[in-house]
Motif scaffolding. Structure first.
Motif, PDB file in Angstrom:
ATOM      1  N   TYR A   1       0.708   4.061  -2.949  1.00  0.00           N
ATOM      2  CA  TYR A   1       0.402   5.461  -2.663  1.00  0.00           C
ATOM      3  C   TYR A   1       1.556   6.361  -3.113  1.00  0.00           C
TER       4      TYR A   1
ATOM      5  N   ASP B   1      -9.768   6.466  -3.829  1.00  0.00           N
ATOM      6  CA  ASP B   1      -8.710   6.798  -2.857  1.00  0.00           C
ATOM      7  C   ASP B   1      -8.545   5.706  -1.794  1.00  0.00           C
ATOM      8  N   GLU B   2      -8.786   4.472  -2.187  1.00  0.00           N
ATOM      9  CA  GLU B   2      -8.601   3.343  -1.264  1.00  0.00           C
ATOM     10  C   GLU B   2      -7.976   2.183  -2.025  1.00  0.00           C
TER      11      GLU B   2
ATOM     12  N   GLU C   1       0.833  -1.210   0.000  1.00  0.00           N
ATOM     13  CA  GLU C   1       0.000   0.000   0.000  1.00  0.00           C
ATOM     14  C   GLU C   1       0.867   1.260   0.000  1.00  0.00           C
TER      15      GLU C   1
ATOM     16  N   LEU D   1      -5.092   1.495  -6.817  1.00  0.00           N
ATOM     17  CA  LEU D   1      -5.513   2.738  -6.160  1.00  0.00           C
ATOM     18  C   LEU D   1      -6.132   3.656  -7.211  1.00  0.00           C
TER      19      LEU D   1
ATOM     20  N   THR E   1      -7.183  -1.326  -3.192  1.00  0.00           N
ATOM     21  CA  THR E   1      -8.012  -2.522  -3.241  1.00  0.00           C
ATOM     22  C   THR E   1      -7.287  -3.596  -4.039  1.00  0.00           C
TER      23      THR E   1
END
Length: 512
Positions: free
Chosen positions: A55, A130-131, A51, A146, A133
């Motif tokens: 990001y 914005d998460e 993650e 993302l 997955t």
């Protein structure tokens, strides 16, 4: 209707196996819990790292696109050898709704290519905004995707969709390798625990094994009669151990000592009583013979009053009864002291014929019948003992059944041996008297009630039958119900005939 709940049969294992299985189960359970917790923590760390990478890559890519591209028409300027600044095993997609404006996939070896239409369609599937997955892209593998919104000049008012993906294949491979390692470590730990645990448990339970062995050998030792010599004991090295098994060994040794002392004391008492009975019986025979002789001599003297003659006859009858009792006691004492008897070949059919012939004269009110095989039934034993056994069984049927009773004496030859059976249709023996039927001085009332006890008997006949049969190696059984009582004495086949089956014709009875 009530149904019984089925009971499951439990497979029984030795205690050491139970203990080893329990220890191994606990070790495997602990390793399993540790493995599950470790896998969960590792998975969380790998996902967190992925993650963070996604990001960071998304922020870098958005920043570059914002700095170098002013409008959607300028996106083609980003198509260089590597496209956007990309990490290996990742992709970038910029779309306007369902229209892909720009796409690139960077393989683990840093080679870049455009995404196919199918790959782009799988990436464009709706995911939370914005998460990060997890998704699966056909042909590429698992990715952490993302989705963000990017605003460019002359672009749509709601912005462009910017999707960044980072591969999860390496993380999944690491997780699978870790799980496999945990499984192998758990199996190895369980195997080592089973091997070492079995050896340790077996060593610790060795005193208990000695206790079981001694207990089995002591249980197989006949202790019902005779003097008990100093038997086996658990070794002192096991008894002195400060453990539960050692204390059990010590308790067993002390118990065996007490039991042997008690049995020897009982044997000494029985020997003293046996000698007393034998000596008293022996000493009583001569006075009783003298009393009987004088009574018989005096009763023949002429001129005696009727009352005196009756009294003398009564004295003679009672002395004869006491003489028979003394002889029975002497026989029992002899069998207790030395139960060895002769083992000659005896024609059982002849003994039965002679005995039943005498029974006709002694009990004329009974119906006596024979059932003998066509061929002589030869057994091994002492003829006097066999004759006395049959006399007591026949006399028992004559004394304790009313006149008119039918008594069948039969001889049956089969594969098990030769059986002598005395069956009557009298009132039967009550069930409560069966356990003590062959004990001394025991007489039972008939099952139908009343009292047929004969004053000329004292309850030693069946005791003598049991003692003589035991000394001869025979088996005596009895079954009784109102209207039918059967005594069976079974003699094994002679040694010369045990290797061949008996003649089939000899098993067919012949009534006479």
């Amino acid at each position: 209707m009530r149904f019984r709940r089925p009971t499951l049969r439990r497979t029984r294992f030795p205690l050491r196996v139970h203990l080893v299985l329990l220890v191994c189960s606990l070790i495997v359970a602990v390793v399993g819990v540790i493995g599950v917790v470790s896998v969960s923590i590792l998975q969380q760390n790998l996902v967190t790292q992925a993650e963070n990478g996604v990001y960071l890559a998304s922020d870098n890519a958005i920043g570059r696109v914002t700095a170098e591209v002013g409008s959607p028409a300028e996106l083609d300027a980003l198509n260089g050898p590597f496209g956007l600044f990309a990490a290996p095993d990742g992709y970038y997609v910029i779309a306007d709704g369902d229209d892909v404006l720009f796409s690139v996939y960077v393989a683990p070896d840093y080679t870049a290519r455009d995404l196919t239409a199918a790959e782009s369609a799988a990436i464009l599937e709706p995911v939370p905004l914005d998460e990060a997955t997890s998704i699966t892209v056909p042909g590429l593998g698992d990715f952490l995707s993302l989705r963000t919104t990017l605003h460019l000049d002359d672009g749509p008012s709601e912005g462009l969709t910017f999707i960044t993906g980072g591969g999860l294949d390496d993380a999944n491979a690491t997780l699978r390798a870790f799980m496999l390692a945990e499984l192998v470590i758990g199996l190895i730990a369980g195997a080592i625990a089973a091997l070492i645990g079995y050896r340790l448990v077996r060593r610790e339970l060795a005193p208990l094994e000695h206790v079981v062995g001694v207990a089995d050998r002591v249980a197989a030792t006949p202790m019902s009669s005779g003097e008990v010599s100093d038997g086996e004991r658990v070794p002192l090295r096991d008894e002195d151990r400060d453990s539960e098994a050692g204390r059990v060994a010590g308790a067993l040794n002390r118990l065996l000592t007490h039991v042997e002392a008690s049995l020897n004391a009982r044997h000494a008492t029985e020997e003293s009583m046996r000698r007393f009975v034998a000596e008293a019986s022996h000493e009583l025979r001569n006075p009783l013979a003298a009393i009987r002789g004088y009574a018989e001599f005096t009763v023949t003297t002429p001129g005696l009053q009727r009352e005196v003659v009756g009294a003398l006859a009564r004295i003679g009858a009672e002395s004869e009864r006491m003489t028979k009792l003394v002889e029975q006691l002497l026989l029992l004492a002899k069998l207790d002291a030395d139960p060895a008897l002769a083992h000659d070949e005896v024609d059982l059919s002849k003994v039965v014929l002679e005995t039943v012939s005498d029974a006709h004269a002694a009990h004329p009110g009974h119906q006596w019948r024979l059932a003998l095989p066509p061929e002589p039934a030869v057994i091994e034993g002492d003829e006097d003992a066999i004759r006395r056994i049959l006399l007591n069984l026949v006399g028992n049927a004559g004394h304790h059944t009313p006149p008119g009773t039918s008594v069948v004496v039969s001889v049956v030859v089969d594969a098990a041996g030769t059986s002598l059976r005395v069956v009557d249709d009298g009132p039967g023996i009550p069930a409560e008297a069966m356990p003590t039927l062959f004990e001394r001085f025991t007489q039972a009332r008939p099952a139908s009630g009343g009292n047929t006890r004969d004053a000329s008997t004292v309850g030693l006949g069946l005791a003598i039958v049991s003692a003589l049969a035991s000394a001869s190696g025979f088996a005596v059984t009895v079954d009784s119900r109102p209207g039918r009582t059967r005594f069976t004495v079974t003699a094994p086949r002679p040694r010369a005939e045990r290797s061949s089956p008996p003649d089939a014709a000899s098993s067919q009875p012949n009534r006479r």
